[in-house]
Write a protein that holds these residues in place. Structure first.
Motif, PDB file in Angstrom:
ATOM      1  N   LEU A   6       1.584  75.077 -87.653  1.00  0.00           N
ATOM      2  CA  LEU A   6       0.928  75.830 -86.583  1.00  0.00           C
ATOM      3  C   LEU A   6       0.450  74.840 -85.529  1.00  0.00           C
ATOM      4  CD1 LEU A   6      -1.428  78.857 -86.862  1.00  0.00           C
ATOM      5  CD2 LEU A   6      -2.043  76.985 -85.329  1.00  0.00           C
ATOM      6  N   LEU A   7       0.808  75.088 -84.253  1.00  0.00           N
ATOM      7  CA  LEU A   7       0.400  74.223 -83.151  1.00  0.00           C
ATOM      8  C   LEU A   7      -0.736  74.888 -82.383  1.00  0.00           C
ATOM      9  CD1 LEU A   7       3.794  73.058 -81.583  1.00  0.00           C
ATOM     10  CD2 LEU A   7       2.427  71.933 -83.338  1.00  0.00           C
ATOM     11  N   ALA A   8      -1.821  74.138 -82.139  1.00  0.00           N
ATOM     12  CA  ALA A   8      -2.937  74.623 -81.327  1.00  0.00           C
ATOM     13  C   ALA A   8      -3.133  73.648 -80.170  1.00  0.00           C
ATOM     14  CB  ALA A   8      -4.209  74.741 -82.165  1.00  0.00           C
ATOM     15  N   GLU A   9      -2.811  74.081 -78.956  1.00  0.00           N
ATOM     16  CA  GLU A   9      -2.864  73.205 -77.782  1.00  0.00           C
ATOM     17  C   GLU A   9      -2.967  74.079 -76.536  1.00  0.00           C
ATOM     18  OE1 GLU A   9      -3.238  70.786 -75.280  1.00  0.00           O
ATOM     19  OE2 GLU A   9      -2.512  69.527 -76.937  1.00  0.00           O
ATOM     20  N   ASP A  10      -3.937  73.780 -75.650  1.00  0.00           N
ATOM     21  CA  ASP A  10      -4.133  74.620 -74.475  1.00  0.00           C
ATOM     22  C   ASP A  10      -3.339  74.138 -73.259  1.00  0.00           C
ATOM     23  OD1 ASP A  10      -5.763  72.364 -74.299  1.00  0.00           O
ATOM     24  OD2 ASP A  10      -7.171  73.349 -72.947  1.00  0.00           O
ATOM     25  N   GLU A  11      -2.719  72.963 -73.328  1.00  0.00           N
ATOM     26  CA  GLU A  11      -1.892  72.479 -72.228  1.00  0.00           C
ATOM     27  C   GLU A  11      -0.424  72.813 -72.508  1.00  0.00           C
ATOM     28  OE1 GLU A  11      -2.365  68.423 -71.114  1.00  0.00           O
ATOM     29  OE2 GLU A  11      -4.523  68.422 -71.474  1.00  0.00           O
ATOM     30  N   PRO A  12       0.211  73.682 -71.692  1.00  0.00           N
ATOM     31  CA  PRO A  12       1.600  74.092 -71.956  1.00  0.00           C
ATOM     32  C   PRO A  12       2.572  72.920 -72.042  1.00  0.00           C
ATOM     33  CG  PRO A  12       0.601  75.502 -70.296  1.00  0.00           C
ATOM     34  CD  PRO A  12      -0.369  74.386 -70.536  1.00  0.00           C
ATOM     35  N   MET A  15       2.062  71.185 -75.340  1.00  0.00           N
ATOM     36  CA  MET A  15       2.598  72.036 -76.403  1.00  0.00           C
ATOM     37  C   MET A  15       4.121  71.914 -76.453  1.00  0.00           C
ATOM     38  SD  MET A  15       1.893  74.630 -78.655  1.00  0.00           S
ATOM     39  CE  MET A  15       0.560  75.723 -78.132  1.00  0.00           C
ATOM     40  N   ARG A  16       4.753  71.946 -75.288  1.00  0.00           N
ATOM     41  CA  ARG A  16       6.212  71.860 -75.202  1.00  0.00           C
ATOM     42  C   ARG A  16       6.710  70.512 -75.722  1.00  0.00           C
ATOM     43  NH1 ARG A  16       6.265  73.764 -70.544  1.00  0.00           N
ATOM     44  NH2 ARG A  16       6.350  71.834 -69.319  1.00  0.00           N
ATOM     45  N   HIS A  17       5.971  69.453 -75.399  1.00  0.00           N
ATOM     46  CA  HIS A  17       6.362  68.102 -75.818  1.00  0.00           C
ATOM     47  C   HIS A  17       6.302  67.968 -77.343  1.00  0.00           C
ATOM     48  CE1 HIS A  17       7.033  63.862 -75.633  1.00  0.00           C
ATOM     49  NE2 HIS A  17       5.826  63.550 -76.074  1.00  0.00           N
ATOM     50  N   ILE A  18       5.215  68.442 -77.936  1.00  0.00           N
ATOM     51  CA  ILE A  18       5.072  68.366 -79.399  1.00  0.00           C
ATOM     52  C   ILE A  18       6.147  69.205 -80.072  1.00  0.00           C
ATOM     53  CG2 ILE A  18       3.563  68.905 -81.354  1.00  0.00           C
ATOM     54  CD1 ILE A  18       1.184  68.428 -79.458  1.00  0.00           C
ATOM     55  N   ARG A  19       6.391  70.399 -79.522  1.00  0.00           N
ATOM     56  CA  ARG A  19       7.406  71.281 -80.093  1.00  0.00           C
ATOM     57  C   ARG A  19       8.774  70.606 -80.069  1.00  0.00           C
ATOM     58  NH1 ARG A  19       8.012  75.032 -76.247  1.00  0.00           N
ATOM     59  NH2 ARG A  19       6.017  76.000 -76.745  1.00  0.00           N
ATOM     60  N   THR A  20       9.096  69.949 -78.959  1.00  0.00           N
ATOM     61  CA  THR A  20      10.398  69.283 -78.827  1.00  0.00           C
ATOM     62  C   THR A  20      10.554  68.161 -79.841  1.00  0.00           C
ATOM     63  OG1 THR A  20      10.512  69.790 -76.464  1.00  0.00           O
ATOM     64  CG2 THR A  20      11.885  67.987 -77.251  1.00  0.00           C
ATOM     65  N   ILE A  21       9.504  67.365 -80.029  1.00  0.00           N
ATOM     66  CA  ILE A  21       9.573  66.271 -81.003  1.00  0.00           C
ATOM     67  C   ILE A  21       9.863  66.811 -82.391  1.00  0.00           C
ATOM     68  CG2 ILE A  21       8.278  64.436 -82.153  1.00  0.00           C
ATOM     69  CD1 ILE A  21       6.699  64.062 -79.576  1.00  0.00           C
ATOM     70  N   ILE A  22       9.141  67.852 -82.790  1.00  0.00           N
ATOM     71  CA  ILE A  22       9.312  68.411 -84.140  1.00  0.00           C
ATOM     72  C   ILE A  22      10.706  68.996 -84.307  1.00  0.00           C
ATOM     73  CG2 ILE A  22       8.530  70.236 -85.709  1.00  0.00           C
ATOM     74  CD1 ILE A  22       5.699  69.788 -84.643  1.00  0.00           C
ATOM     75  N   GLN A  23      11.175  69.714 -83.310  1.00  0.00           N
ATOM     76  CA  GLN A  23      12.481  70.370 -83.424  1.00  0.00           C
ATOM     77  C   GLN A  23      13.643  69.386 -83.364  1.00  0.00           C
ATOM     78  OE1 GLN A  23      12.213  73.211 -80.226  1.00  0.00           O
ATOM     79  NE2 GLN A  23      11.217  74.765 -81.484  1.00  0.00           N
ATOM     80  N   ARG A  24      13.509  68.323 -82.582  1.00  0.00           N
ATOM     81  CA  ARG A  24      14.625  67.396 -82.385  1.00  0.00           C
ATOM     82  C   ARG A  24      14.635  66.233 -83.376  1.00  0.00           C
ATOM     83  NH1 ARG A  24      17.290  67.745 -77.452  1.00  0.00           N
ATOM     84  NH2 ARG A  24      17.181  69.889 -76.719  1.00  0.00           N
ATOM     85  N   ASP A  28      12.373  69.055 -91.813  1.00  0.00           N
ATOM     86  CA  ASP A  28      11.625  69.748 -92.853  1.00  0.00           C
ATOM     87  C   ASP A  28      10.430  70.536 -92.332  1.00  0.00           C
ATOM     88  OD1 ASP A  28      13.318  68.622 -94.744  1.00  0.00           O
ATOM     89  OD2 ASP A  28      12.083  66.842 -94.951  1.00  0.00           O
ATOM     90  N   PHE A  29      10.254  70.611 -91.006  1.00  0.00           N
ATOM     91  CA  PHE A  29       9.071  71.256 -90.448  1.00  0.00           C
ATOM     92  C   PHE A  29       9.480  72.385 -89.510  1.00  0.00           C
ATOM     93  CE2 PHE A  29       8.103  66.863 -91.454  1.00  0.00           C
ATOM     94  CZ  PHE A  29       6.950  66.999 -92.217  1.00  0.00           C
ATOM     95  N   ASN A  30       8.923  73.568 -89.752  1.00  0.00           N
ATOM     96  CA  ASN A  30       9.229  74.745 -88.940  1.00  0.00           C
ATOM     97  C   ASN A  30       7.961  75.251 -88.263  1.00  0.00           C
ATOM     98  OD1 ASN A  30      11.928  74.798 -90.003  1.00  0.00           O
ATOM     99  ND2 ASN A  30      11.119  75.751 -91.854  1.00  0.00           N
ATOM    100  N   ILE A  31       7.996  75.350 -86.942  1.00  0.00           N
ATOM    101  CA  ILE A  31       6.834  75.863 -86.208  1.00  0.00           C
ATOM    102  C   ILE A  31       6.833  77.381 -86.339  1.00  0.00           C
ATOM    103  CG2 ILE A  31       5.730  76.037 -83.946  1.00  0.00           C
ATOM    104  CD1 ILE A  31       7.200  73.409 -83.215  1.00  0.00           C
ATOM    105  N   VAL A  32       5.807  77.915 -87.009  1.00  0.00           N
ATOM    106  CA  VAL A  32       5.756  79.351 -87.286  1.00  0.00           C
ATOM    107  C   VAL A  32       4.783  80.079 -86.374  1.00  0.00           C
ATOM    108  CG1 VAL A  32       6.467  79.115 -89.692  1.00  0.00           C
ATOM    109  CG2 VAL A  32       4.045  78.953 -89.117  1.00  0.00           C
ATOM    110  N   ALA A  33       3.905  79.339 -85.675  1.00  0.00           N
ATOM    111  CA  ALA A  33       2.959  79.989 -84.765  1.00  0.00           C
ATOM    112  C   ALA A  33       2.389  78.957 -83.800  1.00  0.00           C
ATOM    113  CB  ALA A  33       1.827  80.654 -85.546  1.00  0.00           C
ATOM    114  N   GLU A  34       1.962  79.438 -82.622  1.00  0.00           N
ATOM    115  CA  GLU A  34       1.321  78.591 -81.626  1.00  0.00           C
ATOM    116  C   GLU A  34       0.082  79.303 -81.107  1.00  0.00           C
ATOM    117  OE1 GLU A  34       4.257  77.823 -78.663  1.00  0.00           O
ATOM    118  OE2 GLU A  34       5.509  76.559 -79.969  1.00  0.00           O
ATOM    119  N   ALA A  35      -0.926  78.516 -80.713  1.00  0.00           N
ATOM    120  CA  ALA A  35      -2.174  79.091 -80.218  1.00  0.00           C
ATOM    121  C   ALA A  35      -2.711  78.226 -79.088  1.00  0.00           C
ATOM    122  CB  ALA A  35      -3.195  79.204 -81.347  1.00  0.00           C
TER     123      ALA A  35
END
Length: 500
Positions: A6-12, A15-24, A28-35
């Protein structure tokens, strides 16, 4: 398995940067929710039950530290990672006090971030492994295990006995196996496979129970492992193994008794054998996935998987003559690929792509010739992606090509995984090149060159808006660009321009 994040970050942009690192960069890690604030994050934690919480410190409603405190008190199993641009010691100290796994500063260092996730993954895997082992222990100790979830309760099991029959007047179940047996199993398996196996002592010191997760170990793979394990056990003149491909931990004893009966009735003096209780699942000795490990290791070391071409062709010819079900061919080839990939330095990245290629192949295949061609294409991909030995001259040529590509694409997103695919190199070898010729990692090199290029742009056109400068060197967020710039140079972009 995949771990829920679960990612919690108020700066879009962040948030996008962290999501990209995890996905690329991870498998073994799946982002299931963001806040976007602490309250929303906590509400979603209740809904999705993540393994990992990644949160910024400064957020609306309540901040990341308050969120970490609530999570620790109510969901102590969740691992929390705080990421923030605020570098005051008190924040780091509070994070430590709340037992946050790690406190990372923005701008995020990709290698450090991935390293942190890997530490968390190992912790989580260890916890899950011990939990499953305890369930098996309870099941074999006649304790109440009715609470075991259906997805967790079915296993493959081999009862392995060395040198003779079980004595009639002893009873000892599920004590610890010998150190020698544990070491023997460890020598036969890589870490990924080892985390799916559970070894217990049997009714006496000459008997063992080897459990394997039914959903992650193929029957052929399990039988092959049991045979190698039995052959290598210390003080073993011969062994007898009784195997079932599905035992229910909620009611294991009827199945166990049948395996005990097989051991007593089928044991042959001086003859090692592996007996399958499930007659419908007898293993074909011509199975391609049972190629000896020593030979596989030889061709992997030489990075010449083309040596498998002839055995694959012969095996498919046999499958055609016997009308082997396509699902069985798929399972056997998948096991072979898994064994090959496990011998390479970075198996996770290879496995994901090869599985995808195999899935497409079996979905569309029309005949055996096409199937063989597809197999060889997958092997070629693995060989191409694997790090190749290179002399100093060739490695420098490769380095120059990579840096030239980077310098020509600084205004775009450049991912390490894409560089590896483009130049057919492993990530570890890519970083070795940059440490050899630049004394830095590829990620830091890209960052350094982006900042150098931005200085050139600002020097040539001082009136250029900051967001245009940022975009010209690959940053879509000017605030994030400014933080990276200041970290590299010690001053902000505008301060740099007016430093005189």
């Amino acid at each position: 398995m995949g771990f829920r994040v679960l990612l919690a970050e108020d700066e879009p942009a962040a948030m996008r940067h962290i999501r990209t690192i995890i996905q690329r960069h991870t498998n073994d890690f799946n982002i299931v929710a963001e806040a976007e604030d602490g309250e929303e994050a906590f509400r979603k934690i209740v809904e999705v039950n993540p393994h990992i919480l990644i949160t910024d410190i400064r957020m609306p409603v309540y901040d990341g530290l308050e969120l970490a405190r609530k999570v620790k008190n109510q969901y102590p199993a969740i691992r929390t990672l705080i990421i923030s641009g605020y570098q005051e010691f008190e924040y780091a100290q509070q994070a430590i006090n709340h037992e946050v796994v790690r406190y990372l500063l923005k701008p995020i260092n990709v290698e450090e971030f991935i390293s942190c996730l890997e530490e968390i993954r190992r912790e989580l895997e260890s916890g899950i492994y011990n939990e499953i082992r305890d369930k098996i222990q309870m099941s074999l100790s006649l304790e109440n295990v009715s609470h075991i979830h259906p997805g967790d309760r079915y296993f493959r099991l081999a009862v392995i006995r060395i040198n003779g029959l079980h004595p009639r007047y002893t009873e000892k179940i599920c004590h610890s196996p010998s150190v020698n047996a544990i070491q023997t199993l460890a020598e036969l398996t890589d870490t990924q496979t080892r985390n799916k196996l559970f070894l217990f002592a049997g009714r006496d010191s000459r008997e063992m129970y080897l459990f394997a997760s039914k959903n992650t170990i193929y029957p052929e793979q399990f039988v092959s492992l049991v045979k190698e394990f039995g052959d290598r056990l210390p003080d073993c003149s011969y062994y007898t193994a009784a195997v079932t491909m599905g035992i229910d931990l909620n009611n294991p004893f009827p199945e166990l008794q049948q395996l005990f009966t097989l051991l007593r009735e089928q044991s042959r003096l001086g003859v090692s054998q592996c007996i399958l209780k499930d007659r419908d699942n007898q293993i074909d000795e011509q199975n391609i996935s049972l190629i000896p490990t020593t030979w596989l290791h030889h061709i992997v070391c030489n990075n010449d998987l083309s040596e498998l071409s002839a055995p694959l062709e012969e095996w498919l010819h046999t499958c055609k003559q016997r009308s082997t079900p396509l699902s069985s061919i798929d399972a056997q080839f998948s096991h072979l690929i898994a064994r090959i990939i496990s011998l390479y330095p970075q198996p996770a990245s290879l496995f994901q792509k090869s599985e995808y290629m195999r899935d497409i192949l079996f979905r569309e295949v029309k005949d055996y010739d096409e199937l063989l061609g597809g197999f060889l294409n997958i092997l070629e991909y693995i060989q191409c992606t694997h790090e190749k030995p290179a002399d100093a001259r060739n490695s420098h040529n490769a380095f120059e090509k990579i840096t030239s590509y980077i310098l020509n694409h600084l205004n775009e997103e450049i991912l390490v995984t894409d560089l590896c695919s483009l130049f057919c190199l492993s990530q570890s070898y890519l970083n070795k090149l940059f440490h050899r010729y630049e004394n830095t990692s590829v990620v830091r090199y890209i960052q350094k060159e982006r900042i150098r290029r931005s200085i050139e742009v600002m020097t040539e056109s001082p009136e250029t808006p900051l967001h245009i400068v940022a975009e010209s060197v690959g940053y879509d967020d000017s605030s994030y660009f400014s933080r990276v710039f200041k970290k590299q140079t010690g001053v902000s972009p505008r301060q740099y321009l007016h430093r005189d």
